[in-house]
Design an enzyme around this catalytic site. Structure first.
Site, PDB file in Angstrom:
ATOM      1  N   ASP A   1      -3.283  -0.419   8.565  1.00  0.00           N
ATOM      2  CA  ASP A   1      -4.042  -0.884   7.395  1.00  0.00           C
ATOM      3  C   ASP A   1      -5.533  -0.618   7.602  1.00  0.00           C
ATOM      4  O   ASP A   1      -6.394  -1.449   7.295  1.00  0.00           O
ATOM      5  CB  ASP A   1      -3.808  -2.366   7.100  1.00  0.00           C
TER       6      ASP A   1
ATOM      7  N   HIS B   1       0.420   3.070   7.025  1.00  0.00           N
ATOM      8  CA  HIS B   1      -0.465   2.310   6.135  1.00  0.00           C
ATOM      9  C   HIS B   1      -1.923   2.547   6.489  1.00  0.00           C
ATOM     10  O   HIS B   1      -2.476   1.897   7.361  1.00  0.00           O
ATOM     11  CB  HIS B   1      -0.117   0.813   6.274  1.00  0.00           C
TER      12      HIS B   1
END
Lengths: 438, 332, 198
Positions: free
Chosen positions: A305, A58
């Site tokens: 992320d 991610h």
């Protein structure tokens, strides 16, 4: 030009018994205490831990569209500095990664940069608008061989659309990675809804908005017999739902970000948008719960992320600021600090959560491999004993929005190898000419 | 005191000092010549990103009565509406030499960001930021309560210990409520918040206040003052979040009308930060009754804001402590 | 100012080692009596006289003077004779000191128009306080005349201001500090000089 050979002397694979490892021709050529090779560059591995190259499921590389915040070149270089050899690039670019054409472009730019293997993630819906499915099959067939699909940034909130997506990806062994956020419960939300948000007068993002979607999605996945991946899980309630789902045999995997392992909503008190992120930083109780979930396997992986933003997007009042934090270059240190140094994970577990399992979920079969003779030499060498102060101005990422500025963290990456080629050596990234030459 | 950003930043001593100073300012406003030379040569900028004629005029009056120069900057029709950031606006104003910036902004925390950013060097006064704080409103409310409810004579030095205040209305979205809960608590008063459950924030349990969903029951406990908060009609609609089924049901449950007013103790007063929705949260009878001090609140607002500007701007920049006039005079 | 006066200083603390007492209680009393008579003489009686004390210590001095005036002319009402005038908001040196507390300004019932205002202060030094007082007065009314009574005049004027009635002229050097202690505020009456080599 033939590939350089590397002799990693006295390293500890998975933090275990010391041995020497020879990298040649892109693979692990030999392993053993007496291995040597006069042509090889020697790397002194005493005190260092050898792990399979990290795999991020991610990441936001921002290119195409927001090259002012990050490019594929700068983002993947940052990834290599963080010990990664493969990253999955999220689809919320401009144009969106929702066609074969765009994902192939991203894949190709990643190859040209040469720092890590870039696996583009395909959008679930066209333009991330949540109305109709994107051409998932075309993206899967493309050169990018997309297997992970996500509207991350936004939630696939329409239950029928989510069902269709879960069913459709079965055809090519794909997985839908859901950004769980019920949009109606989080309209204009700024931070976690709780005691701190009530005091600060910032609109709240309640935990239930994440949990309700996860609960729905695991049941959907069970019903249609699909696998499901849950992005950036952040609440205690979410951990419990995943635990329950797995006990029922539902094929669900979950990720947690490094920042959710260590930071809480109290940091919003100074109204510093460095700490504004989606999903938001939660309470200490939630931090404890996700750590426990990572330790006991309920949460399968750590994913960064990594979300770079330009200074303009963060140097303003909270409500006007963008959501997101960088993380590629600090992820391993945070995991070590919160989980290894506290004895909750071994280095073998770190390999599992940061390399082996992410590769498995993404169906990436040349990363996250065992450290054994014959395997591709995608490796990272870590010095766990060093402490360093994080300085975003010196990081490889183009953006400075790290929540760890000025903070001292454990460990650092000494070397990263991509198919036997050093992308990082001596803690510094290698000359781009060397990297690109094949 | 370098900035006034939040009621939470004020200690009891500081709060009483502001109220006492406001009392002195109020005395000057009763004279024929209301203007004082105290802040001559200082520049106060009103930086209003949200429309608010009343509060802006109150600050402007306060600054002018102290002979400060006032620059008004409102968002509509300015560079801000064309996308100029808070930062650039602040830098421009600093270049014009602002000694104080009075800022009203729709984003919670904007005054805090401004004060700590280094974009301006002067004092920052929060005139209302999003749902967060409106400290001068709480101060003028406290001043009003003190004048009416702490006994006869000069109120200097007094706090609000033992007073019981009910705050009624949309607490969830109200910066006035947040500031008042903190300041009233600091000054020793007991606060009860009265609202429908949808208009009370998650996390209110941590506040130094009771919560009640029943206005009539709260009035039966004989509070000394009742503060009605403005309720926005838009919040009733589903587009506005559907917090309440209809205005009529709100008024029935939480509106102050003549009947409820009569049930309050005789000495009790009615406050409202304004502007009022007559007929919604407060009936005309209640608003115009002699027990409503709403108009007086406005006048007190000028005195309180004069006090705040004086305390922030008059002394030497490095001052945090204060001197009394009875300290040894260096020159007389 | 009608807020709580500070606690009366302990006698021991009030006189540090290098302080010299230049006026004691009886001398202060005699000086005030003389000033009271001078005020009455100069103004041909106490009608229309308003003694405005400048806080903090000017105020108790003004009150004592009012008592003495009333004792000489019983027709005078003490309450009408005295007021306080806080000059904080008119000072020209605010930015050079920590923020000052503002004191009260209370005028006797008739106000100042047409009156003879006698400003009362404890120490006259640079004259700036009196200048501020004159500005304050001009915003409060239009007296027929303004006069100045100071318990101590220590010289070093920076403005063309002089006292009409002086308790004691005290030549000082600028290094020295003159402190007036009064029963009402400090527990005893004394005028001290500190910091010099007397």
């Amino acid at each position: 030009m033939s590939l350089a050979k590397y002799l990693l002397k006295d390293v500890a694979p998975y933090g275990g018994a010391r041995t020497t490892v020879l990298l040649a021709d892109g693979v692990i050529a030999a392993m053993g205490p007496d291995v040597s090779d006069d042509d090889a560059t020697v790397v002194d591995g005493r005190g260092l831990v050898l792990l399979p190259g990290l795999v991020d499921l991610h990441t936001h590389l921002r290119e195409p569209g927001r090259e002012d915040a990050e490019t594929i070149r700068t983002g993947t270089r940052a990834a290599a500095m963080g010990g990664f050899t493969a990253v999955h690039a999220m689809a919320n670019t401009t144009p969106t990664q929702d066609t074969a054409g765009v994902v192939e472009q991203v894949w190709r730019l990643g190859r040209e940069a040469g720092w890590v293997d870039v696996h583009p993630i395909g959008a679930v819906t066209v333009g991330l608008e949540g109305e109709r499915l994107a051409e998932l099959g075309a993206m899967a067939d493309s050169q990018a061989q997309v297997r992970v699909f996500s509207d991350d940034g936004k939630c696939v909130h329409d239950p029928v659309l989510m069902r269709r997506a879960l069913e459709y990806v079965k055809a090519f062994d794909g997985v839908v990675a859901q950004h769980a956020q019920e949009p109606r419960l989080t309209e204009n939300a700024q931070m976690h809804e709780g005691v701190v948000s009530a005091e600060l007068g910032l609109a709240g993002w309640p935990a239930v908005a994440e949990e309700a979607i996860i609960a729905r999605d695991v049941l959907l996945a069970e019903h249609v017999g699909s696998r499901l991946h849950v992005c950036h899980l952040s609440t205690a309630g979410s951990v419990e739902i995943i635990r329950w789902a797995k006990s029922r045999g539902i094929d669900v995997t979950a990720e947690v970000t490094p920042h959710h392992l260590i930071l809480t909503d109290e940091l919003a008190r100074g109204y510093d948008p460095t700490f504004k992120v989606n999903p938001p930083l939660r309470t200490q109780r939630d931090v404890e719960a996700v750590r426990a979930g990572l330790a006991d396997g309920t949460i399968d992986i750590v994913a960064t992320d990594h979300a770079p933003h330009t200074r303009e997007d963060k140097d303003c009042e909270w409500a006007a600021a963008a959501f997101g934090m960088t993380g590629l270059e600090t992820a391993l240190s945070v995991v070590q600090e919160t989980m290894v140094d506290t004895g909750r994970l071994t280095w073998a577990d770190v390999a599992r959560v940061l390399s082996e399992t992410p590769a498995k979920i993404g169906r990436v079969n040349d990363h996250g491999r065992p450290i054994a003779v014959g395997e591709p030499a995608n490796l990272v060498l870590v010095d766990p004993d060093v402490r360093r102060v994080v300085n975003p101005d010196e990081q490889a990422t183009k953006s400075g929005n790290s929540p760890f500025r000025g903070r001292e963290l454990s460990g650092c990456v000494v070397a990263t190898f991509l198919r036997g080629r050093a992308t990082v050596l001596g803690g510094a990234s290698c000359d781009e000419d060397v990297v690109v030459a094949r | 005191m370098k900035h006034l950003l939040s009621a939470a930043d004020l200690s009891r001593t500081q709060a009483v000092r502001i109220l006492d100073t406001a009392g002195q300012m109020a005395a000057t406003q009763a004279r024929e010549i209301k203007k004082l030379p105290t802040l001559r040569g200082r520049t106060v900028v009103n930086l209003f990103f949200e429309d608010s004629t009343r509060t802006r005029i109150s600050f402007e009056t306060a600054a002018k009565r102290l002979s400060a120069d006032v620059i008004n900057f409102s968002a509509k029709g300015s560079s801000v509406s064309k996308g100029e950031s808070l930062k650039d606006t602040a830098l421009t104003l600093q270049a014009m030499g602002a000694d104080a910036v009075v800022i009203r902004h729709h984003a919670s925390g904007a005054p805090h960001t401004l004060a700590h950013s280094g974009w301006t060097h002067g004092a920052v006064v929060n005139a209302g930021d999003g749902m967060h704080q409106h400290p001068t409103q709480a101060l003028l409310d406290a001043y009003t309560l003190r004048r009416h409810l702490t006994g006869p004579g000069d109120a200097s030095g007094r706090d609000l210990a033992g007073l019981r205040v009910a705050i009624v209305g949309d607490v969830l979205h109200s910066r006035v409520a947040r500031s008042n809960v903190q300041l009233l608590h600091t000054l020793g008063a007991d606060v009860t918040l009265v609202a429908p459950p949808t208009l009370v924030p998650v996390g209110v349990d941590a506040w130094p206040a009771e919560v009640s969903y029943d206005l009539d029951a709260t009035i039966e406990t004989k509070p000394d003052a009742i503060m009605m908060l403005r309720v926005q009609r838009e919040r009733m609609s589903s587009a506005g979040g559907g917090f309440f089924p209809s205005p009529l049901e709100y008024t029935r449950g939480y509106g102050l009308d003549a009947r409820r007013l009569a049930a309050m103790p005789e000495h009790a007063i009615v406050l409202h930060p304004g502007p009022m929705n007559r007929g919604l949260e407060i009936s005309a009878d209640a608003a115009d009754s002699p027990r409503a001090v709403i108009v007086e609140q406005v006048a007190n607002g000028v005195a309180v804001r004069m006090a705040v500007l004086y305390l922030l701007l008059a002394g030497s920049p490095a001052s945090g402590a204060t001197t009394d006039t009875n300290e040894t005079k260096v020159d007389a | 100012m009608s807020s709580a006066l500070p606690d009366a200083a302990q006698p021991d603390e009030a006189q540090p080692a290098d302080a010299t007492v230049v006026l004691g209680g009886p001398e202060i009393s005699r000086a005030l009596t003389r000033i009271a008579h001078e005020i009455l003489e100069r103004n041909k009686g106490g009608a229309d006289v308003v003694l405005l004390g400048i806080p903090t210590r000017g105020l108790p001095l003004a009150r004592r003077l009012a008592a003495k005036l009333a004792s000489v002319e019983p027709a005078l009402d003490e309450a009408d004779l005295v007021g306080s005038l806080d000059v904080t908001m008119y000072r020209d040196d605010l930015a050079h000191h920590p923020t000052r507390t503002i004191g009260s300004t209370d005028l006797p019932g008739d106000g100042l128009d047409g009156k003879v205002v006698v400003l009362v202060d404890d120490v006259l030094f640079s004259g700036r306080t009196i200048r501020a007082a004159l500005d304050a007065i001009s915003d409060l009314g239009r007296p027929r005349a303004v006069q100045l009574a100071a318990l101590v005049d220590r010289g070093h004027r920076e403005l063309p201001i002089r006292a009409d009635f002086v308790g004691k002229n005290l030549p000082t050097s600028t290094h020295e500090r003159v402190r007036v202690l009064l029963e009402e505020t400090d527990g005893r009456d004394a005028v001290l000089i500190e910091g010099g080599s007397r």
